[in-house]
Each structure stands twice: as C-alpha cells, then as structure tokens.
Design an enzyme around this catalytic site. Sequence first.
Site, mmCIF file in Angstrom:
data_model
loop_
_atom_site.group_PDB
_atom_site.id
_atom_site.type_symbol
_atom_site.label_atom_id
_atom_site.label_comp_id
_atom_site.label_asym_id
_atom_site.label_seq_id
_atom_site.Cartn_x
_atom_site.Cartn_y
_atom_site.Cartn_z
ATOM 1 N N GLU A 47 -1.295 -13.916 27.292
ATOM 2 C CA GLU A 47 -2.054 -14.047 28.545
ATOM 3 C C GLU A 47 -3.503 -14.355 28.184
ATOM 4 O OE1 GLU A 47 -1.666 -10.435 30.759
ATOM 5 O OE2 GLU A 47 0.502 -10.701 31.035
ATOM 6 N N GLU B 85 2.596 -16.737 17.060
ATOM 7 C CA GLU B 85 3.552 -15.681 16.658
ATOM 8 C C GLU B 85 2.903 -14.683 15.684
ATOM 9 O OE1 GLU B 85 7.641 -16.683 16.243
ATOM 10 O OE2 GLU B 85 7.471 -18.369 17.623
HETATM 11 C C1 LIG Z 1 -0.016 -24.199 20.552
HETATM 12 C C2 LIG Z 1 0.241 -22.768 20.880
HETATM 13 C C3 LIG Z 1 1.511 -22.363 21.248
HETATM 14 C C4 LIG Z 1 1.757 -21.030 21.588
HETATM 15 N N1 LIG Z 1 2.992 -20.662 22.047
HETATM 16 C C5 LIG Z 1 3.163 -19.419 22.588
HETATM 17 C C6 LIG Z 1 4.375 -19.073 23.264
HETATM 18 O O1 LIG Z 1 5.337 -19.865 23.339
HETATM 19 N N2 LIG Z 1 4.464 -17.851 23.839
HETATM 20 C C7 LIG Z 1 3.454 -16.936 23.788
HETATM 21 O O2 LIG Z 1 3.608 -15.862 24.337
HETATM 22 N N3 LIG Z 1 2.299 -17.243 23.150
HETATM 23 C C8 LIG Z 1 2.124 -18.457 22.549
HETATM 24 N N4 LIG Z 1 0.941 -18.782 21.928
HETATM 25 C C9 LIG Z 1 -0.142 -17.794 21.891
HETATM 26 C C10 LIG Z 1 -0.436 -17.255 20.492
HETATM 27 O O3 LIG Z 1 0.603 -16.427 20.064
HETATM 28 C C11 LIG Z 1 -1.791 -16.558 20.539
HETATM 29 O O4 LIG Z 1 -2.774 -17.570 20.661
HETATM 30 C C12 LIG Z 1 -2.058 -15.709 19.315
HETATM 31 O O5 LIG Z 1 -1.206 -14.583 19.315
HETATM 32 C C13 LIG Z 1 -3.508 -15.243 19.214
HETATM 33 O O6 LIG Z 1 -3.959 -14.699 20.414
HETATM 34 P P1 LIG Z 1 -5.351 -15.182 21.059
HETATM 35 O O7 LIG Z 1 -5.327 -16.649 21.078
HETATM 36 O O8 LIG Z 1 -5.569 -14.460 22.311
HETATM 37 O O9 LIG Z 1 -6.428 -14.743 19.985
HETATM 38 P P2 LIG Z 1 -7.109 -13.281 19.870
HETATM 39 O O10 LIG Z 1 -6.063 -12.217 19.887
HETATM 40 O O11 LIG Z 1 -8.201 -13.184 20.859
HETATM 41 O O12 LIG Z 1 -7.728 -13.358 18.401
HETATM 42 C C14 LIG Z 1 -8.930 -14.059 18.103
HETATM 43 C C15 LIG Z 1 -9.239 -13.826 16.617
HETATM 44 O O13 LIG Z 1 -9.453 -12.417 16.387
HETATM 45 C C16 LIG Z 1 -8.557 -11.955 15.379
HETATM 46 N N5 LIG Z 1 -8.150 -10.586 15.692
HETATM 47 C C17 LIG Z 1 -7.725 -10.072 16.887
HETATM 48 N N6 LIG Z 1 -7.420 -8.789 16.772
HETATM 49 C C18 LIG Z 1 -7.652 -8.456 15.463
HETATM 50 C C19 LIG Z 1 -7.522 -7.245 14.684
HETATM 51 N N7 LIG Z 1 -7.072 -6.096 15.235
HETATM 52 N N8 LIG Z 1 -7.856 -7.285 13.384
HETATM 53 C C20 LIG Z 1 -8.288 -8.433 12.812
HETATM 54 N N9 LIG Z 1 -8.442 -9.590 13.473
HETATM 55 C C21 LIG Z 1 -8.116 -9.605 14.772
HETATM 56 C C22 LIG Z 1 -7.374 -12.911 15.441
HETATM 57 O O14 LIG Z 1 -6.619 -12.895 14.221
HETATM 58 C C23 LIG Z 1 -8.081 -14.228 15.697
HETATM 59 O O15 LIG Z 1 -8.569 -14.754 14.501
HETATM 60 C C24 LIG Z 1 0.698 -20.086 21.521
HETATM 61 C C25 LIG Z 1 -0.575 -20.500 21.114
HETATM 62 C C26 LIG Z 1 -0.829 -21.815 20.832
HETATM 63 C C27 LIG Z 1 -2.225 -22.225 20.458
#
Ligand SMILES: Cc1cc2nc3c(=O)[nH]c(=O)nc-3n(C[C@H](O)[C@H](O)[C@H](O)COP(=O)(O)OP(=O)(O)OC[C@H]3O[C@@H](n4cnc5c(N)ncnc54)[C@H](O)[C@@H]3O)c2cc1C
Length: 379
Positions: free
Chosen positions: A127, A363
């Site tokens: 989300e 993932e």
């Molecule tokens: C092309 C694409 C396809 C996707 N497909 C799907 C799908 O089919 N279904 C679905 O549900 N999702 C999907 N996603 C979502 C994807 O899984 C998320 O983007 C991912 O899990 C990261 O979440 P975020 O983008 O909110 O980043 P955030 O969680 O906001 O993270 C931002 C940065 O902070 C770091 N970070 C966050 N928390 C911590 C911590 N505790 N310790 C250290 N570092 C941390 C992260 O590693 C990252 O570098 C997709 C994303 C993309 C771009």
Amino acid sequence: MNFELSEEQLAVRQAAREFAQTELLPGVIERDEHQKFPAEQIKKLGELGFLGMMVDPKYGGSGMDTVSYVLAMEEISKVDASASVVMSVNNSLVCWGLETFGSEEQKQKYLVPLATGEKIGAFLLSEPEAGSDATSQHTTAEDKGDHYVLNGIKNWITNGNSASTYLVIAQTHPEKKHKGINVFIVDKNTPGITVGAKENKMGIRGSDTHSISFQDVIVPKENRIGEDGFGFKFAMQTLSGGRIGIASQALGIASGALELALKYSKERKAFGTEIMNHQAVAFKLADMATQVEAARLFCLKAAWLKDQHANFDVAGSMAKLYASQIAQTVTSEAVQIHGGYGYVKEFHVERLMRDAKITQIYEGTSEVQKIVISRSLLK
Ligand SMILES: Cc1cc2nc3c(=O)[nH]c(=O)nc-3n(C[C@H](O)[C@H](O)[C@H](O)COP(=O)(O)OP(=O)(O)OC[C@H]3O[C@@H](n4cnc5c(N)ncnc54)[C@H](O)[C@@H]3O)c2cc1C
C-alpha cells in the site's frame, strides 16, 4: 549429495530455453520500449504448463518440483524478465498460496483456471504506506456477517490489470494489529474496484504494474482464506516461497547478460584481436561466471530444501539477497564489455541492467532479506 539434474528437470529447462528463444526474444525490445504486456506469450506459457508448474495435476497444474521451477525461471528471465515476473507471481504467490491454504471449494473454483493459465492472478499486499512494514495495513475488511466490505488502496501490483483473480490482504481487527489481518480471493470485476494507470517503470516495463482501489467492495465470507486473522501469516509464508522465484529471476537476468557478453567478446575485435584475448575482459568474464554459478547454487539449494519440506526461509532470503546483488554487477559488466554498443537497445544488455534493479526491491528489499537472515543468526 548429488548435483545432477534428472531427465525431467533437464527437459523442463530445455523447453523453457526453446520457448524463450522462439517466443519471447522476437519483439522483446519493442515490448520494453512501448511498455507492452506480453499477453500472447503469457497465454502460450500457460498452455505449456509454466504458470502452474508446482500445482498438483488434479488442480490443473504440472506437478513439478521447485528445482524445475528455478530452472525454467532462469531460462525465461535470461530473455524477458517482464514475462518471468508474471510467471513468478502466478506460480509462487497466487497458486502456491491457494493450493497450500485454500479450501477444496476455493481450489476447484479459483486455482484450476490459474494453474492452467486460463486466468492470471495478482497478489495485493503493498500500500502507499505499507511496503516493507506490511503489518501497517490501511485497507480495511469490515465483517458484515455473511460478507466483508473492502475499502482502501493497494499499489505496485504486478498483473494489476491483466489478472482476473486478486488475493487481497486487508485489516479486519485493527486492535489485534497483524493478527487481525485477513486474505481474500476477489474477482477483479467486482463492483467498486478501480484499476489505476500503468506505472511507467525503469525496468520490467512490459509487466503490468498498477495501483488498485477498493470502494465498498463486497466479498463473500467463503472467499476468505483460512481462519479469521490468518492473512499476515499467509502473506509472510507465501512471500518466503516467492523469494525463490525472484532470486531465480535475478539469476536469469545475470546469466542472460553473461551469455551475451561471452558471445560479443568472441566477435568484437580491438587492437587486432577479439576482445576476449585481452585479459582484462577475460577476467571480467571469469568473475561474472563465478558469481552466476554461486547464485545458481543458492537458488537450487533453497528450491531443494522446499522440495524436501525443510525450512527454506533463510536459504530463500540468501538466494534473493545474493542473486539480486550480483545481477547488478554482472549486467553492468556486460554493458561494459559491449562498450558503446552495450548502451543502446539492440544488444539487449542495457535492458537487462535496468531489469536487474527491481529484484533488490520487490518481495522484500535487500535490507529486509538481511533482517530475516540476521534474525535467524542471532536468535
Ligand atoms: C515493479 C514493482 C512490482 C511490485 N509488485 C508487487 C505486487 O505484485 N504485490 C505487492 O503487494 N507489492 C508489489 N510491489 C511492492 C514492493 O514489494 C515494495 O515496493 C517493497 O516491498 C518495498 O516497499 P516500499 O516501496 O514501500 O519501500 P519502503 O518500505 O518504504 O522502504 C524504503 C527503503 O527503506 C528501507 N527500509 C524499510 N524498512 C527498513 C528496516 N526496518 N531496516 C532497514 N531498511 C529498511 C527499504 O529496504 C528501502 O530501501 C512491487 C513493487 C514494484 C516497484
């Protein structure tokens, strides 16, 4: 210990390799450029049994092992990572989740068309404010007795527009935090669902990534998977297997780049000889091949553990962490070996370099994989 592949596994790899070369390679550059979903190619992948590879044949699947899945994912990803992400999501997230945790009725109704490739599935967890921290679900599923009402927004959903069946994670009991989360099977054409515009991405541009919004979407109670509150466990266990798929995608992107770099280094001449004869180039190839082989062993080990019904959580995280990391360096070195030709689209390596990046993000980001690995080491 036996590193030999079975006849069946070798045949699966060969079939995937031929499919990638004959069906995916033509048009892959144009699909990337125009962000075109490989609809025809996905249909054929389904007909060949690649979309429900590990599903029991009684539910329309191919009944293969996870090792075969890794082999096929590598071959498809060498050529078209936009197609292989569809394959990965459908196999490891949607079909596996449904087969492992769904009721018999849910499997007959939803798994069979997904495993045969007649329909495609999507997994809706992320989300706008819940990515790595998947516990903070804002999408709500209000319990109304015989049905639930869903409200909220999911984003970054792979197959968002092309899927017919969604697995949606949503919060039912906020006071119970992650233990109040549920997972539902939702038909895409249910009233109240709106698919947002396709994301204009850096890589895997042919894949279909959308935000999906839910406004008073009615979902029958029988479409909840598992007990009340099972949704978060469902998501975590499903993603753990999904990581083997994405690790294999990263492996395939890297090994595809290595194959192209090897071929080019035997053809391109500089200073009166093929560039492979310059040791700086040959050493790059040696490093790339070593990294690809190590990533392959990580992926196969995680798959083998899964096939033995052993715990594969850490092995899957290590495979994804390592394979996605070497996919960055190997694809970048492949561009370097191609010189200026590597920087333009015709030689494929620039696309592989762009495609590689996402494998460190979805993932579970690389940082999240390190959380999984270090927690297991330190407990
Ligand atoms: C092309 C694409 C396809 C996707 N497909 C799907 C799908 O089919 N279904 C679905 O549900 N999702 C999907 N996603 C979502 C994807 O899984 C998320 O983007 C991912 O899990 C990261 O979440 P975020 O983008 O909110 O980043 P955030 O969680 O906001 O993270 C931002 C940065 O902070 C770091 N970070 C966050 N928390 C911590 C911590 N505790 N310790 C250290 N570092 C941390 C992260 O590693 C990252 O570098 C997709 C994303 C993309 C771009």
